[in-house]
Design an enzyme around this catalytic site. Structure first.
Site, PDB file in Angstrom:
ATOM      1  N   ARG A 153       0.817  -1.212   0.000  1.00 43.20           N
ATOM      2  CA  ARG A 153       0.000   0.000   0.000  1.00 43.20           C
ATOM      3  C   ARG A 153       0.856   1.269   0.000  1.00 43.20           C
ATOM      4  NH1 ARG A 153      -5.085  -1.963   3.789  1.00 43.20           N
ATOM      5  NH2 ARG A 153      -6.407  -2.461   2.009  1.00 43.20           N
TER       6      ARG A 153
ATOM      7  N   LYS B   3     -17.964 -14.554   5.623  1.00 44.65           N
ATOM      8  CA  LYS B   3     -19.298 -14.065   5.986  1.00 44.65           C
ATOM      9  C   LYS B   3     -20.133 -13.619   4.802  1.00 44.65           C
ATOM     10  CE  LYS B   3     -18.253 -12.588  10.634  1.00 44.65           C
ATOM     11  NZ  LYS B   3     -17.427 -11.606  11.297  1.00 44.65           N
TER      12      LYS B   3
ATOM     13  N   GLY C  76      -7.752  -8.543   0.653  1.00 43.17           N
ATOM     14  CA  GLY C  76      -6.455  -8.915   1.206  1.00 43.17           C
ATOM     15  C   GLY C  76      -6.101 -10.375   1.037  1.00 43.17           C
TER      16      GLY C  76
ATOM     17  N   GLY D  91     -12.750  -4.084   0.948  1.00 41.17           N
ATOM     18  CA  GLY D  91     -14.079  -3.541   1.218  1.00 41.17           C
ATOM     19  C   GLY D  91     -14.477  -2.483   0.204  1.00 41.17           C
TER      20      GLY D  91
HETATM   21  P1  ADP Z   1     -10.871 -11.302   1.787  1.00 32.50           P
HETATM   22  O1  ADP Z   1      -9.887 -10.769   2.812  1.00 32.50           O
HETATM   23  O2  ADP Z   1     -10.174 -11.867   0.567  1.00 32.50           O
HETATM   24  O3  ADP Z   1     -11.927 -10.311   1.458  1.00 32.50           O
HETATM   25  P2  ADP Z   1     -12.509 -12.551   3.811  1.00 32.50           P
HETATM   26  O4  ADP Z   1     -11.876 -11.640   4.810  1.00 32.50           O
HETATM   27  O5  ADP Z   1     -13.936 -12.385   3.492  1.00 32.50           O
HETATM   28  O6  ADP Z   1     -11.633 -12.528   2.449  1.00 32.50           O
HETATM   29  O7  ADP Z   1     -12.365 -14.050   4.332  1.00 32.50           O
HETATM   30  C1  ADP Z   1     -11.119 -14.574   4.636  1.00 32.50           C
HETATM   31  C2  ADP Z   1     -11.174 -15.484   5.821  1.00 32.50           C
HETATM   32  O8  ADP Z   1     -12.163 -16.502   5.687  1.00 32.50           O
HETATM   33  C3  ADP Z   1      -9.844 -16.196   5.943  1.00 32.50           C
HETATM   34  O9  ADP Z   1      -9.323 -15.925   7.236  1.00 32.50           O
HETATM   35  C4  ADP Z   1     -10.194 -17.660   5.786  1.00 32.50           C
HETATM   36  O10 ADP Z   1      -9.410 -18.473   6.595  1.00 32.50           O
HETATM   37  C5  ADP Z   1     -11.634 -17.704   6.215  1.00 32.50           C
HETATM   38  N1  ADP Z   1     -12.315 -18.901   5.661  1.00 32.50           N
HETATM   39  C6  ADP Z   1     -12.738 -19.082   4.405  1.00 32.50           C
HETATM   40  N2  ADP Z   1     -13.312 -20.284   4.254  1.00 32.50           N
HETATM   41  C7  ADP Z   1     -13.261 -20.897   5.446  1.00 32.50           C
HETATM   42  C8  ADP Z   1     -13.709 -22.163   5.938  1.00 32.50           C
HETATM   43  N3  ADP Z   1     -14.285 -23.037   5.138  1.00 32.50           N
HETATM   44  N4  ADP Z   1     -13.513 -22.444   7.237  1.00 32.50           N
HETATM   45  C9  ADP Z   1     -12.898 -21.540   8.038  1.00 32.50           C
HETATM   46  N5  ADP Z   1     -12.452 -20.336   7.640  1.00 32.50           N
HETATM   47  C10 ADP Z   1     -12.628 -20.013   6.365  1.00 32.50           C
END
Ligand code: ADP
Ligand code: MG
Length: 397
Positions: free
Chosen positions: A36, A202, A354, A377
């Site tokens: 960043r 989520k 991320g 986000g």
């Molecule tokens: P990003 O940062 O790419 O936007 P998110 O923050 O929404 O993604 O989600 C990332 C998190 O979700 C990670 O910490 C990952 O370990 C967790 N995660 C994804 N699938 C699972 C799963 N099946 N069981 C437990 N944790 C999960």
């Protein structure tokens, strides 16, 4: 982009307040990843070249409106000085007399980094009048405003929104311009061959983008723990897999809302799960084979292959969120398969968020990606309606 940029206004020799995104991961004061900071260099250098005094402001983490040395931006000042190959003055406040003195003492071309704006509760509060009042204090030492903090543009904070009421011009920096231009191509992509891949934990974080992009795309591939929320809402057994109540409720709501349009939404056909009673025991089973006491931590190999084939053939693809708990090997396989397919996709491909960005880096395919967003986000919120509130607050071209 429809907003004015640094190059559209006569700003030579003036004092700039620049909002940057220096929200970097830190371990004990050491920066783990300076992507960043690097992404902010073109904007900063362009202002230095125009003999501006450059005052940078940013937030780091969530200090909840209190001074907390753990969230100090000082390490970013040191790193920035190395990258710019010139001194950076760090001021341990972001408003008030210390800032005024430092700006007074600076000469054109000097760079100053102010302390974390979130050390003040007024930076980030629902009370808009306080946000604007704080923006006035931040704006005080500057002549004009540059927003180059793409990752913070979905927030109406003092430093992204309040300040715009007091400075003129208010323009976008080159990073914001690039991000908006690239994500606009995704937002306006023709439906044919437009694939969206969403993972992560989520449903709440992704529901807006599901609603907005589902009508526009050809296929939306769902992975990550988010899938289990849909499984549970449909009465399937998910064992001990990650699923919060809110995600399950939202998944149920979406199922009802989207009845008839659900054929575009693709879910895992198999999963990779672990026995919580004996973590050495793992199994790959069909999606309807999750057992009580087992934790589904990744999509299975059949799903990974299916998703990778669809991604490789896409004309436009946007990916946000890992397919599983990828920090925990071997449950990174699904995510890495998608990352590899992104690298092999000749279409226009964009990654935001991320965790998905680190997967792309781990696979060494970052160079093959057309755009890697610095804002998770913010990129999702942009794709909800093609706008971001802090960008809207800038001057039109
Ligand atoms: P990003 O940062 O790419 O936007 P998110 O923050 O929404 O993604 O989600 C990332 C998190 O979700 C990670 O910490 C990952 O370990 C967790 N995660 C994804 N699938 C699972 C799963 N099946 N069981 C437990 N944790 C999960
Ligand atoms: Mg994340």
């Amino acid at each position: 982009m429809h907003k004015a940029t640094i190059l559209d206004r006569d700003i030579a020799g003036k004092t700039a307040l620049v909002r940057v995104d220096f929200n970097v991961p830190l371990t004990d004061g050491t920066i783990d990843d300076d992507t960043r900071i690097e992404a902010a260099l073109p904007g900063i250098n362009s202002l230095i070249e125009q003999n501006c005094k450059v005052i940078l402001c940013a937030h780091l983490g969530r200090p909840d409106g209190q001074v907390n040395p753990k969230f100090s931006l000082r390490p970013c000042a040191d790193r920035l000085a190395e990258l710019l190959e010139k001194p950076v003055t760090f001021v341990d406040d972001c408003i008030g007399p210390k800032v005024a003195e430092a700006v007074e003492a600076a000469v054109p071309g000097d760079v100053i980094l102010l302390e974390n704006t979130r050390f003040y509760p007024q930076e980030d509060t629902k009370d808009e009048s306080l946000v604007i009042e704080f923006g006035e204090k931040l704006a005080a030492p500057a002549d004009f405003y540059v927003n180059d903090a793409f990752g913070a543009c979905h927030r109406n904070h003092g430093s992204t929104f309040g300040v715009t009421k007091f400075l003129s011009p208010c323009v976008a920096g080159p990073l914001v311009e690039l991000e908006i231009d690239q994500l606009t191509k995704v937002f306006n992509a023709p439906p044919e061959g437009f694939v969206v891949v969403l993972g992560g934990a989520k449903v709440k974080d992704k529901i807006g983008v599901i609603r907005s992009l589902l009508p526009k795309c050809e296929k939306m591939l769902i992975g990550g723990a988010m899938s289990w929320a849909f499984f549970k809402a449909r009465g399937m057994e998910i064992g001990a897999s990650l699923c919060d109540d809110e995600s399950e409720q939202l998944a149920r709501k979406l199922d009802q809302e989207l009845a008839g349009k659900l054929d575009k939404l693709v879910f895992p056909v198999d999963v990779h799960m672990r026995n919580t009673a004996n973590p050495d025991e793992r199994a790959q089973v069909p999606a309807d084979g999750i057992l009580p006491g087992w934790d589904a931590l990744d999509i299975g190999p059949e799903t990974a292959k299916q998703y990778a084939d669809i991604v490789r053939a896409a004309k436009t693809v946007f990916w946000n969120g890992p397919m599983g708990k990828f920090e925990d090997k071997p449950f990174d396989e699904g995510t890495l398969a998608v990352a590899r397919a992104m690298g092999e996709c000749p279409g226009f491909n964009v990654v935001g968020g991320g965790d998905s960005v680190s997967a792309v880096n781990q696979m060494g395919v970052a160079d093959a990606i057309d755009h890697i967003s610095t804002g998770g986000g913010a990129s999702l919120e942009f794709l909800e309606d093609g706008k971001l509130s802090a960008v809207e607050a800038l001057d039109d071209k």
